[in-house]
Design a protein around this motif. Sequence first.
Motif, PDB file in Angstrom:
ATOM      1  N   SER A   1       0.869  -1.173   0.000  1.00 28.94           N
ATOM      2  CA  SER A   1       0.000   0.000   0.000  1.00 28.94           C
ATOM      3  C   SER A   1       0.906   1.223   0.000  1.00 28.94           C
ATOM      4  O   SER A   1       2.139   1.107  -0.006  1.00 28.94           O
ATOM      5  N   GLN A   2       0.320   2.409   0.049  1.00 31.93           N
ATOM      6  CA  GLN A   2       1.128   3.617   0.147  1.00 31.93           C
ATOM      7  C   GLN A   2       1.864   3.703   1.478  1.00 31.93           C
ATOM      8  O   GLN A   2       2.817   4.467   1.607  1.00 31.93           O
ATOM      9  N   ARG A   3       1.441   2.921   2.442  1.00 37.60           N
ATOM     10  CA  ARG A   3       2.090   2.912   3.759  1.00 37.60           C
ATOM     11  C   ARG A   3       3.320   2.000   3.797  1.00 37.60           C
ATOM     12  O   ARG A   3       4.089   2.032   4.745  1.00 37.60           O
ATOM     13  N   GLY A   4       3.471   1.136   2.778  1.00 41.56           N
ATOM     14  CA  GLY A   4       4.594   0.208   2.751  1.00 41.56           C
ATOM     15  C   GLY A   4       4.144  -1.200   2.408  1.00 41.56           C
ATOM     16  O   GLY A   4       3.101  -1.402   1.778  1.00 41.56           O
ATOM     17  N   ALA A   5       4.930  -2.184   2.840  1.00 36.68           N
ATOM     18  CA  ALA A   5       4.652  -3.590   2.519  1.00 36.68           C
ATOM     19  C   ALA A   5       4.565  -4.409   3.796  1.00 36.68           C
ATOM     20  O   ALA A   5       5.179  -4.080   4.816  1.00 36.68           O
ATOM     21  N   ARG A   6       3.791  -5.470   3.739  1.00 38.14           N
ATOM     22  CA  ARG A   6       3.733  -6.418   4.853  1.00 38.14           C
ATOM     23  C   ARG A   6       3.570  -7.826   4.305  1.00 38.14           C
ATOM     24  O   ARG A   6       3.121  -8.018   3.166  1.00 38.14           O
ATOM     25  N   GLN A   7       3.941  -8.792   5.104  1.00 37.67           N
ATOM     26  CA  GLN A   7       3.905 -10.193   4.693  1.00 37.67           C
ATOM     27  C   GLN A   7       2.940 -10.957   5.582  1.00 37.67           C
ATOM     28  O   GLN A   7       2.986 -10.845   6.805  1.00 37.67           O
ATOM     29  N   VAL A   8       2.054 -11.735   4.961  1.00 37.93           N
ATOM     30  CA  VAL A   8       1.047 -12.493   5.706  1.00 37.93           C
ATOM     31  C   VAL A   8       0.999 -13.920   5.152  1.00 37.93           C
ATOM     32  O   VAL A   8       0.913 -14.106   3.941  1.00 37.93           O
ATOM     33  N   PRO A   9       1.062 -14.932   6.011  1.00 38.08           N
ATOM     34  CA  PRO A   9       0.897 -16.304   5.518  1.00 38.08           C
ATOM     35  C   PRO A   9      -0.471 -16.457   4.850  1.00 38.08           C
ATOM     36  O   PRO A   9      -1.466 -15.914   5.343  1.00 38.08           O
ATOM     37  N   LEU A  10      -0.519 -17.171   3.742  1.00 32.62           N
ATOM     38  CA  LEU A  10      -1.801 -17.364   3.062  1.00 32.62           C
ATOM     39  C   LEU A  10      -2.815 -18.006   3.994  1.00 32.62           C
ATOM     40  O   LEU A  10      -4.007 -17.706   3.931  1.00 32.62           O
ATOM     41  N   ARG A  11      -2.349 -18.865   4.890  1.00 29.12           N
ATOM     42  CA  ARG A  11      -3.264 -19.530   5.824  1.00 29.12           C
ATOM     43  C   ARG A  11      -3.985 -18.533   6.707  1.00 29.12           C
ATOM     44  O   ARG A  11      -5.086 -18.784   7.185  1.00 29.12           O
ATOM     45  N   GLY A  12      -3.349 -17.381   6.949  1.00 32.13           N
ATOM     46  CA  GLY A  12      -3.988 -16.340   7.753  1.00 32.13           C
ATOM     47  C   GLY A  12      -4.566 -15.208   6.937  1.00 32.13           C
ATOM     48  O   GLY A  12      -5.175 -14.286   7.488  1.00 32.13           O
ATOM     49  N   PHE A  13      -4.375 -15.268   5.627  1.00 32.69           N
ATOM     50  CA  PHE A  13      -4.841 -14.199   4.749  1.00 32.69           C
ATOM     51  C   PHE A  13      -6.342 -14.312   4.469  1.00 32.69           C
ATOM     52  O   PHE A  13      -7.043 -13.313   4.372  1.00 32.69           O
ATOM     53  N   ILE A  14      -6.824 -15.540   4.360  1.00 30.74           N
ATOM     54  CA  ILE A  14      -8.240 -15.752   4.054  1.00 30.74           C
ATOM     55  C   ILE A  14      -8.991 -16.016   5.353  1.00 30.74           C
ATOM     56  O   ILE A  14      -8.703 -16.966   6.081  1.00 30.74           O
ATOM     57  N   ASN A  15      -9.960 -15.164   5.634  1.00 28.39           N
ATOM     58  CA  ASN A  15     -10.698 -15.240   6.897  1.00 28.39           C
ATOM     59  C   ASN A  15     -11.997 -16.031   6.794  1.00 28.39           C
ATOM     60  O   ASN A  15     -12.397 -16.694   7.747  1.00 28.39           O
ATOM     61  N   ASP A  16     -12.644 -15.932   5.649  1.00 24.81           N
ATOM     62  CA  ASP A  16     -13.977 -16.511   5.489  1.00 24.81           C
ATOM     63  C   ASP A  16     -14.285 -16.528   4.004  1.00 24.81           C
ATOM     64  O   ASP A  16     -13.486 -16.063   3.185  1.00 24.81           O
ATOM     65  N   LYS A  17     -15.443 -17.009   3.645  1.00 32.07           N
ATOM     66  CA  LYS A  17     -15.862 -16.982   2.245  1.00 32.07           C
ATOM     67  C   LYS A  17     -15.904 -15.533   1.748  1.00 32.07           C
ATOM     68  O   LYS A  17     -16.636 -14.701   2.273  1.00 32.07           O
ATOM     69  N   GLY A  18     -15.072 -15.229   0.760  1.00 32.92           N
ATOM     70  CA  GLY A  18     -15.039 -13.892   0.178  1.00 32.92           C
ATOM     71  C   GLY A  18     -14.398 -12.827   1.040  1.00 32.92           C
ATOM     72  O   GLY A  18     -14.425 -11.652   0.683  1.00 32.92           O
ATOM     73  N   LYS A  19     -13.764 -13.200   2.146  1.00 28.66           N
ATOM     74  CA  LYS A  19     -13.183 -12.212   3.067  1.00 28.66           C
ATOM     75  C   LYS A  19     -11.699 -12.504   3.298  1.00 28.66           C
ATOM     76  O   LYS A  19     -11.330 -13.633   3.628  1.00 28.66           O
ATOM     77  N   THR A  20     -10.877 -11.462   3.155  1.00 28.76           N
ATOM     78  CA  THR A  20      -9.435 -11.604   3.329  1.00 28.76           C
ATOM     79  C   THR A  20      -8.902 -10.538   4.287  1.00 28.76           C
ATOM     80  O   THR A  20      -9.658  -9.680   4.757  1.00 28.76           O
TER      81      THR A  20
END
Length: 285
Positions: free
Chosen positions: A135-154
Amino acid sequence: MDIKLYKPGTLNEALALASYEGSKIIAGGTDLIIQLRNQEEKPELLVDISGLPELKEIKIEKNKISIGSAVTFTDIIENRYIKERLPFLVNMAMKMGAVQIQNRATIGGNICNAAPAADSIPLFMALDAECIIISQRGARQVPLRGFINDKGKTELNEGEILKSIGFNILRENEGCGFSKLGRRNALTISSISCAVKVLLAGNRIEDICIYTGSLGIKATKEEKTEKFLKDAVFDEQNIEGAAEVLSREVAERLKARASMPYKRVAVKAVFREACFMAAGKLILL
């Protein structure tokens, strides 16, 4: 509905546009266009990132591969390194849909749409993939396992874009397999999918990771099946026993659904195929 469409020339411009309230990122559009037609999404601004070179790169660095979010499934299929070293990725991409879909659909779109039937998600989760979010604030790293929260939600926040997804290249004694079942081969979304990554010591399963798709609100880690196989000999008898464990888990998970009697049986064949694809050249049964 009046929607403005912008195709930024630079990544910085894309990030600036993505920060506007009411904006929505579009790459291939194979999911989003349908959602727009059904009025499930009502953005004021579409930001087309499909042409940004930074998001279309496939990088191999030492023991890791990074795939840009705007890389298409056809790009995966045609990449020489992936064809030679990561055939399981090609197998998944070729089952994604018809050729027209493969040409347009992107890895990032498939992940960010977060559909329970998304083909790439169980496989990337089995590979322990990491998402790079910018984003304009910078970069971050997230495991894919924690990236998806629910159906259609990340985990994507306003103004953020998925830049790439990366994972460690398999070692000599590791293998990965992907299998999918749909109503019509390669033309519909998955009814069931399964990804398996296995680490072998001779014929013994030193470690195993199993994810299924279309059997819950998001890709599911099949921990009981993994536990059954860990430290076991990789042979047909043990794989069949594990398939029965997985079948019982699916029956319990889907017990209120009309599809349960079918899926509890069908998942066994999908799982077995993924397992034997993963073991592939590692052992001789």
